[in-house]
Design a protein around this motif. Sequence first.
Motif, PDB file in Angstrom:
ATOM      1  N   GLY A 283     118.661  76.012 -20.207  1.00  0.00           N
ATOM      2  CA  GLY A 283     118.007  77.267 -20.072  1.00  0.00           C
ATOM      3  C   GLY A 283     118.602  78.198 -21.106  1.00  0.00           C
ATOM      4  O   GLY A 283     118.274  79.494 -21.203  1.00  0.00           O
ATOM      5  N   LYS A 284     119.130  77.442 -22.315  1.00  0.00           N
ATOM      6  CA  LYS A 284     119.527  78.319 -23.394  1.00  0.00           C
ATOM      7  C   LYS A 284     118.631  79.213 -24.321  1.00  0.00           C
ATOM      8  O   LYS A 284     118.685  80.226 -24.320  1.00  0.00           O
ATOM      9  CB  LYS A 284     120.242  77.359 -24.411  1.00  0.00           C
ATOM     10  CG  LYS A 284     120.831  78.012 -25.757  1.00  0.00           C
ATOM     11  CD  LYS A 284     121.573  76.952 -26.568  1.00  0.00           C
ATOM     12  CE  LYS A 284     121.097  76.843 -27.884  1.00  0.00           C
ATOM     13  NZ  LYS A 284     121.598  76.106 -28.812  1.00  0.00           N
ATOM     14  N   SER A 305     114.677  73.602 -17.143  1.00  0.00           N
ATOM     15  CA  SER A 305     115.293  74.722 -17.750  1.00  0.00           C
ATOM     16  C   SER A 305     114.392  76.001 -17.178  1.00  0.00           C
ATOM     17  O   SER A 305     115.104  77.081 -17.014  1.00  0.00           O
ATOM     18  CB  SER A 305     115.259  74.668 -19.005  1.00  0.00           C
ATOM     19  OG  SER A 305     115.447  73.512 -19.762  1.00  0.00           O
ATOM     20  N   SER A 365     116.581  68.003 -18.423  1.00  0.00           N
ATOM     21  CA  SER A 365     115.667  69.204 -18.205  1.00  0.00           C
ATOM     22  C   SER A 365     114.476  69.210 -18.509  1.00  0.00           C
ATOM     23  O   SER A 365     113.410  70.035 -18.081  1.00  0.00           O
ATOM     24  CB  SER A 365     116.411  70.572 -18.770  1.00  0.00           C
ATOM     25  OG  SER A 365     116.570  70.357 -20.202  1.00  0.00           O
TER      26      SER A 365
HETATM   27  O1  MOO Z   1     118.519  74.780 -22.725  1.00  0.00           O
HETATM   28 MO1  MOO Z   1     117.567  73.492 -22.429  1.00  0.00          MO
HETATM   29  O2  MOO Z   1     116.970  74.521 -21.426  1.00  0.00           O
HETATM   30  O3  MOO Z   1     119.215  72.950 -22.305  1.00  0.00           O
HETATM   31  O4  MOO Z   1     117.438  72.233 -21.502  1.00  0.00           O
END
Ligand code: MOO
Length: 398
Positions: A283-284, A305, A365
């Motif tokens: 989710g970065k 994510s 993810s």
């Molecule tokens: O931030 Mo990603 O969303 O690591 O998979």
Amino acid sequence: MGFLKVVPLEEALKVIDSFGLKPQIEEIPLEEALGRVLAEDVKAPIDVPPFDRATVDGYALLSKDTWKASESEPVRLEIVGQINAGDVPTIELKEGQAVGISTGAPLPKGADAVAMLEEVDVEGDELIVYKPYYPQAGVMKAGSDIVKGKEVLKASKKLTFKDTALLSALGFEKVKVFKKPKVAVISTGNEIILPGDELGVGKIYDINGRAITDAIRELGAEAYFLGIAKDDEASLKEKIFEGLKYDMVILSGGASAGVRDLTSSIIEAHGEVFIHGIAIQPGKPTIIGQIQGKPVFGLPGYPTSCLTNFTLLVAPLLRKLLGLKGEHRKVQKKLAFKVFSVKGRRQFLPVKIEGEEAVPILKGSGAVTSFVDADGFIEVPETVEILEEGEEVEVFLF
Ligand code: MOO
Ligand SMILES: Nc1nc2c(c(=O)[nH]1)N[C@H]1C(S)=C(S)[C@@H](COP(=O)(O)OP(=O)(O)OC[C@H]3O[C@@H](n4cnc5c(N)ncnc54)[C@H](O)[C@@H]3O)O[C@H]1N2
């Protein structure tokens, strides 16, 4: 173009809080109240039942007239009429009298018990009673079900059929509930197509649009899926502006730093980007901004994510606006096997619950099954690199 600055999750939550969105209240017909969240405590405005009523078909009488009655020495009472359900009783029973009464009918003045039809005999206008009846036998007292003034429901309760039945019993024609936030949902990407479209080379079926739309609906808010925006400025801008009709806009995909990732620059051109990058895994690449005062969320394209960030960032906001109380549901489990985590990024690892164990799902993810198969996720702090097999973990349920 690049990530402006990766910030801790708490900072992202503060930005969302600073939008200052507050729960709104509306009054709706009871007919539409199922599944809605009650906005005020409810007290019973009336007694239920509203009057002393017969619980059986039979004869209303004065209990003291029957105390000496027995099989061998029955008591004879004079039948003075009949009261049916819905009738307004005009009779006042006197000693030695009885009146025919149907189930649900109001007891006449003077009467304090009802003898069941099967237990008595009738000869002409005489009732023959073979046993004593105690006060309140065959009677449901006014307010014995719900007494007037009692608090029956608390604000923030999501109304079930039992609650709407209760409100109906109390005569509520309208109910005050929290307004449903209206959320626009947009998927982005030239590669994304909808079920029903032909699966050409390089194309994939939309996951995030469906997932977010239905996750919003499952919470009780209103979701409007606006379809798929292409990776070009005109298409994205058109969809985002269409979304501004609603209370907030959620996009997925196009949130990272690639050349095609236009979401951030479009939000910036027409509003503000407060956050572009959160120090979490997955989710970065997440954007939080606003256009025309409406929150605009750019969630990552990878389905897991996207859903993790929806759960961490958007769902709490929607829950607050919906007036729902209570934290995320959590359960304590033991980790099924050892896992390694990325140092310096707070990780939310999807897990499946099997008995007393939390089984990590390590497909990454980008996999839809990472969240479809997951019952929740465990949080691994920035400083932790290894979680041992059998370690106690707290699972945040989806
Ligand atoms: O931030 Mo990603 O969303 O690591 O998979
Ligand atoms: N240079 C960097 N590249 C990437 C980084 C990074 O930090 N630096 N982060 C990676 C991570 S982690 C993620 S998560 C993704 C997120 O990128 P975007 O938000 O820009 O998403 P896209 O590139 O548009 O898509 C990623 C992936 O997901 C698929 N996708 C997108 N939307 C949907 C949808 N509605 N339904 C199903 N699948 C979807 C898309 O086809 C891609 O395969 O960025 C990495 N890159």
